[in-house]
Design a protein around this motif. Structure first.
Motif, PDB file in Angstrom:
ATOM      1  N   TRP A  79      50.390 -32.038  69.565  1.00 25.26           N
ATOM      2  CA  TRP A  79      51.798 -32.373  69.702  1.00 25.26           C
ATOM      3  C   TRP A  79      52.402 -31.789  70.979  1.00 25.26           C
ATOM      4  O   TRP A  79      53.559 -32.042  71.290  1.00 25.26           O
ATOM      5  CB  TRP A  79      52.589 -31.847  68.513  1.00 25.26           C
ATOM      6  N   SER A  80      51.652 -31.004  71.695  1.00 25.78           N
ATOM      7  CA  SER A  80      52.171 -30.239  72.826  1.00 25.78           C
ATOM      8  C   SER A  80      52.403 -31.105  74.058  1.00 25.78           C
ATOM      9  O   SER A  80      51.489 -31.768  74.545  1.00 25.78           O
ATOM     10  CB  SER A  80      51.185 -29.121  73.171  1.00 25.78           C
ATOM     11  N   PHE A  81      53.617 -31.076  74.570  1.00 26.63           N
ATOM     12  CA  PHE A  81      53.893 -31.622  75.902  1.00 26.63           C
ATOM     13  C   PHE A  81      53.353 -30.647  76.942  1.00 26.63           C
ATOM     14  O   PHE A  81      52.846 -31.030  77.986  1.00 26.63           O
ATOM     15  CB  PHE A  81      55.406 -31.763  76.122  1.00 26.63           C
ATOM     16  N   CYS A  82      53.499 -29.340  76.654  1.00 25.78           N
ATOM     17  CA  CYS A  82      53.173 -28.283  77.616  1.00 25.78           C
ATOM     18  C   CYS A  82      51.703 -28.271  78.026  1.00 25.78           C
ATOM     19  O   CYS A  82      51.374 -27.852  79.135  1.00 25.78           O
ATOM     20  CB  CYS A  82      53.556 -26.911  77.057  1.00 25.78           C
ATOM     21  N   VAL A  83      50.812 -28.730  77.131  1.00 23.22           N
ATOM     22  CA  VAL A  83      49.391 -28.732  77.463  1.00 23.22           C
ATOM     23  C   VAL A  83      49.131 -29.539  78.735  1.00 23.22           C
ATOM     24  O   VAL A  83      48.205 -29.245  79.499  1.00 23.22           O
ATOM     25  CB  VAL A  83      48.532 -29.241  76.275  1.00 23.22           C
ATOM     26  N   ASN A  84      49.962 -30.532  79.008  1.00 25.08           N
ATOM     27  CA  ASN A  84      49.783 -31.364  80.204  1.00 25.08           C
ATOM     28  C   ASN A  84      50.055 -30.574  81.483  1.00 25.08           C
ATOM     29  O   ASN A  84      49.361 -30.748  82.479  1.00 25.08           O
ATOM     30  CB  ASN A  84      50.667 -32.604  80.112  1.00 25.08           C
ATOM     31  N   ALA A  85      51.063 -29.698  81.475  1.00 25.17           N
ATOM     32  CA  ALA A  85      51.330 -28.842  82.637  1.00 25.17           C
ATOM     33  C   ALA A  85      50.217 -27.814  82.800  1.00 25.17           C
ATOM     34  O   ALA A  85      49.832 -27.476  83.919  1.00 25.17           O
ATOM     35  CB  ALA A  85      52.687 -28.152  82.491  1.00 25.17           C
ATOM     36  N   VAL A  86      49.677 -27.335  81.680  1.00 17.01           N
ATOM     37  CA  VAL A  86      48.585 -26.356  81.736  1.00 17.01           C
ATOM     38  C   VAL A  86      47.330 -27.009  82.299  1.00 17.01           C
ATOM     39  O   VAL A  86      46.671 -26.458  83.186  1.00 17.01           O
ATOM     40  CB  VAL A  86      48.321 -25.745  80.340  1.00 17.01           C
ATOM     41  N   LYS A  87      46.996 -28.186  81.810  1.00 16.26           N
ATOM     42  CA  LYS A  87      45.771 -28.863  82.251  1.00 16.26           C
ATOM     43  C   LYS A  87      45.845 -29.305  83.714  1.00 16.26           C
ATOM     44  O   LYS A  87      44.862 -29.211  84.441  1.00 16.26           O
ATOM     45  CB  LYS A  87      45.482 -30.063  81.356  1.00 16.26           C
ATOM     46  N   SER A  88      47.011 -29.782  84.129  1.00 14.68           N
ATOM     47  CA  SER A  88      47.136 -30.307  85.494  1.00 14.68           C
ATOM     48  C   SER A  88      47.463 -29.220  86.515  1.00 14.68           C
ATOM     49  O   SER A  88      47.202 -29.390  87.701  1.00 14.68           O
ATOM     50  CB  SER A  88      48.232 -31.377  85.556  1.00 14.68           C
ATOM     51  N   GLY A  89      48.061 -28.115  86.045  1.00 17.09           N
ATOM     52  CA  GLY A  89      48.499 -27.070  86.969  1.00 17.09           C
ATOM     53  C   GLY A  89      49.741 -27.453  87.749  1.00 17.09           C
ATOM     54  O   GLY A  89      50.098 -26.795  88.720  1.00 17.09           O
ATOM     55  N   THR A  90      50.410 -28.522  87.325  1.00 12.16           N
ATOM     56  CA  THR A  90      51.612 -28.995  88.012  1.00 12.16           C
ATOM     57  C   THR A  90      52.702 -29.302  86.990  1.00 12.16           C
ATOM     58  O   THR A  90      52.458 -29.305  85.779  1.00 12.16           O
ATOM     59  CB  THR A  90      51.330 -30.280  88.820  1.00 12.16           C
TER      60      THR A  90
END
Length: 168
Positions: A79-90
């Motif tokens: 459900w995490s939106f934040c995982v996308n910033a973690v995975k991409s680093g952006t």
């Protein structure tokens, strides 16, 4: 990139997280304050400091959460939106989650009414621990100035986390 993907394994990231006293009430107070200030500056009802694990995310700092999200202070990684910033680093930005191919079926959208999201990575010792983000109940176009504010606050969060490292 879909939020349904697992966060990449990063033992060094998890080791760094484990070395921080995330249960310290003073740390929580300071992170809550940063989350509130960012939400206020960006005109959004929710601000979060999210730490992303392999199967879940938790919020050592938050502002504006209600109901079960406030009680649990976290979500499954799916459900995490934040995982996308973690995975991409952006930065990861979703101006209208209801019309976003990756997020429209997310229970945070369909059940809890999240309609917009902007988050940036929180980095400590070169490892991305999580994201600093804001969420809204209406679609919202985030500006470069909004993202700059998130980045400034994420750097401040990193400094605060550094100051709560356990000796050793």
């Amino acid at each position: 990139m879909s939020s349904h993907d697992q966060a990449p394994p990063a033992p060094d990231r998890l080791e760094i997280m484990a070395g921080i006293d995330l249960d310290d009430p003073e740390l929580r107070r300071r992170l809550d304050g940063i989350a509130q200030r960012t939400a206020d500056r960006l005109g959004q009802p929710i601000g979060l400091v999210s730490m992303v694990l392999d199967t879940a995310q938790f919020f050592p700092g938050s502002y504006g959460l209600q109901g079960w999200l406030d009680e649990l202070a976290g979500t499954p990684i799916e459900w995490s939106f934040c995982v996308n910033a973690v995975k991409s680093g952006t930065a990861y930005v979703v101006p209208d989650a209801g019309n976003d191919a990756d997020q429209s079926a997310n229970p945070l959208v369909t059940i809890d009414g999240v309609r917009s999201y902007a988050g940036v990575p929180i980095v400590l010792d070169g490892a991305i621990l999580g994201a600093h983000c804001v969420l809204g109940s209406d679609p919202h176009q985030f500006t470069d100035a909004d993202l700059a504010e998130l980045h400034r606050s994420a750097r401040e969060i990193s400094e605060v986390l550094q100051s709560f490292r356990r000796p050793g």
